[in-house]
Design an enzyme around this catalytic site. Structure first.
Site, PDB file in Angstrom:
ATOM      1  N   THR A   4      -3.764   6.202   2.255  1.00 50.45           N
ATOM      2  CA  THR A   4      -3.978   8.018   2.834  1.00 50.45           C
ATOM      3  C   THR A   4      -4.777   8.268   0.851  1.00 50.45           C
ATOM      4  O   THR A   4      -5.051   9.552   1.253  1.00 50.45           O
ATOM      5  CB  THR A   4      -2.861   8.289   2.661  1.00 50.45           C
ATOM      6  OG1 THR A   4      -1.984   7.191   3.240  1.00 50.45           O
ATOM      7  CG2 THR A   4      -3.478   9.563   3.988  1.00 50.45           C
ATOM      8  N   LYS A  14     -10.875  -1.151   6.272  1.00 47.31           N
ATOM      9  CA  LYS A  14      -9.828  -1.011   6.610  1.00 47.31           C
ATOM     10  C   LYS A  14     -10.140  -0.882   8.536  1.00 47.31           C
ATOM     11  O   LYS A  14     -11.243   0.021   8.723  1.00 47.31           O
ATOM     12  CB  LYS A  14      -9.251   0.302   6.501  1.00 47.31           C
ATOM     13  CG  LYS A  14      -8.201   0.642   7.531  1.00 47.31           C
ATOM     14  CD  LYS A  14      -7.383   1.568   6.434  1.00 47.31           C
ATOM     15  CE  LYS A  14      -6.379   2.334   6.946  1.00 47.31           C
ATOM     16  NZ  LYS A  14      -4.985   2.029   6.649  1.00 47.31           N
ATOM     17  N   GLU A  58       0.944  -0.740  -0.462  1.00 53.57           N
ATOM     18  CA  GLU A  58       0.155   0.356   0.643  1.00 53.57           C
ATOM     19  C   GLU A  58       1.116   1.285   0.488  1.00 53.57           C
ATOM     20  O   GLU A  58       1.272   1.141   0.617  1.00 53.57           O
ATOM     21  CB  GLU A  58      -0.890   0.002   1.454  1.00 53.57           C
ATOM     22  CG  GLU A  58      -1.858   1.467   1.092  1.00 53.57           C
ATOM     23  CD  GLU A  58      -2.310   1.582   2.592  1.00 53.57           C
ATOM     24  OE1 GLU A  58      -2.679   0.599   3.346  1.00 53.57           O
ATOM     25  OE2 GLU A  58      -2.871   2.521   3.440  1.00 53.57           O
ATOM     26  N   ARG A  96       0.968  10.656   0.891  1.00 50.62           N
ATOM     27  CA  ARG A  96       1.548  11.200   2.544  1.00 50.62           C
ATOM     28  C   ARG A  96       2.223  12.076   1.666  1.00 50.62           C
ATOM     29  O   ARG A  96       2.709  12.848   2.316  1.00 50.62           O
ATOM     30  CB  ARG A  96       1.773  10.394   3.255  1.00 50.62           C
ATOM     31  CG  ARG A  96       0.406   9.711   3.691  1.00 50.62           C
ATOM     32  CD  ARG A  96       0.962   9.080   5.219  1.00 50.62           C
ATOM     33  NE  ARG A  96      -0.165   7.874   5.236  1.00 50.62           N
ATOM     34  CZ  ARG A  96      -0.065   7.313   6.683  1.00 50.62           C
ATOM     35  NH1 ARG A  96       0.907   7.381   7.304  1.00 50.62           N
ATOM     36  NH2 ARG A  96      -0.807   6.293   6.656  1.00 50.62           N
TER      37      ARG A  96
HETATM   38  C1  3PG Z   1      -0.938   3.993   8.376  1.00 51.38           C
HETATM   39  O1  3PG Z   1      -2.071   4.489   7.681  1.00 51.38           O
HETATM   40  O2  3PG Z   1       0.217   4.818   9.682  1.00 51.38           O
HETATM   41  C2  3PG Z   1      -0.736   2.357   9.061  1.00 51.38           C
HETATM   42  O3  3PG Z   1      -1.605   2.448   9.410  1.00 51.38           O
HETATM   43  C3  3PG Z   1       0.403   1.793   9.850  1.00 51.38           C
HETATM   44  O4  3PG Z   1       0.829   2.205  10.555  1.00 51.38           O
HETATM   45  P1  3PG Z   1       1.609   2.091  11.697  1.00 51.38           P
HETATM   46  O5  3PG Z   1       2.853   3.273  11.146  1.00 51.38           O
HETATM   47  O6  3PG Z   1       1.422   2.087  13.253  1.00 51.38           O
HETATM   48  O7  3PG Z   1       2.027   1.155  11.254  1.00 51.38           O
END
Ligand code: 3PG
Length: 212
Positions: free
Chosen positions: A68, A128, A40, A44
């Site tokens: 995101t 999710k 994924e 960001r």
């Molecule tokens: C995110 O969207 O940031 C993911 O959920 C990853 O989370 P993590 O960095 O806590 O594994």
């Protein structure tokens, strides 16, 4: 594509923040070498969409999702980049409609039974669960499976190594995600061998519960 079925086979989805699209293919190769068949790539960073296109165009046997997604306006560009599924941290009907219209499978973010029912009503059955650790983790999945067994989940957010077996034991777990296998800093430093080793270690736990 049946997202639930596909994610159950894959087991784990690394959540990626990437700064340079040139790193996308070596990263995908490092993950594949560690037994990870899905990625994924989040929006960001500005390199997110170009990175998706790089991996898709490389022809590597890697399922590529876009993460995101926070607004319906983004969906068109995600499809153009070649994303095979989308992930949103929460859910809006507009995002759902845009993904339906684009035939782009979506993992909509949910944390309450009402949000789960809303997403199900809109035709999304694999969801999710984010941020999972703050909203009850594996115990939440277990609790919601009773009244809403038709929903499947991909939890992410704060999942530690020691939590993984409890998640894998949940019947409504499609897959789980984290940034732990390939954190942004490690990608920036091009630590491909270390990413492969981390992936192998995590996938050994996944395959103990989900043999191929
Ligand atoms: C995110 O969207 O940031 C993911 O959920 C990853 O989370 P993590 O960095 O806590 O594994």
């Amino acid at each position: 594509m049946d997202l639930n079925h596909t994610l159950r086979r894959l087991g784990y989805v690394p959540v990626i923040e990437i700064d340079h699209a040139d790193d996308a293919v070596p990263l995908a190769e490092a993950l594949l070498a560690g037994g990870v068949g899905c990625i994924e790539v989040t929006l960001r960073t500005p390199a997110g969409l170009p990175s998706i296109a790089e991996i898709v165009n490389s022809g590597l046997p890697m399922m590529v999702g876009v993460g995101t997604v926070t607004h319906a306006d983004q969906v068109h560009a995600c499809v153009d980049a070649g994303a095979q599924f989308a992930v949103s941290p929460g859910y809006t009907h507009a995002i759902g409609r845009a993904c339906h219209d684009a035939h782009l499978p979506l993992l909509p973010g949910t944390v309450t039974p009402s949000e789960v029912l809303t997403a199900l009503d809109d035709g999304w059955h694999t969801l999710k669960f984010f941020p999972a650790s703050l909203y009850g983790g594996a115990a939440w999945l277990k609790a919601i499976h009773g009244p809403i067994p038709q929903a499947n989940f991909c939890p992410t957010g704060g999942i530690r190594d020691e939590d993984i077996p409890a998640y894998l034991a949940c019947p409504n777990l499609a897959a789980f995600g984290s940034s732990a296998v390939a954190p942004r800093s490690m990608i920036a430093e091009r630590k491909w061998h270390e990413i492969t080793e981390r992936a192998k270690k995590l996938m050994a736990v996944v395959r103990a519960h989900r043999p191929l």
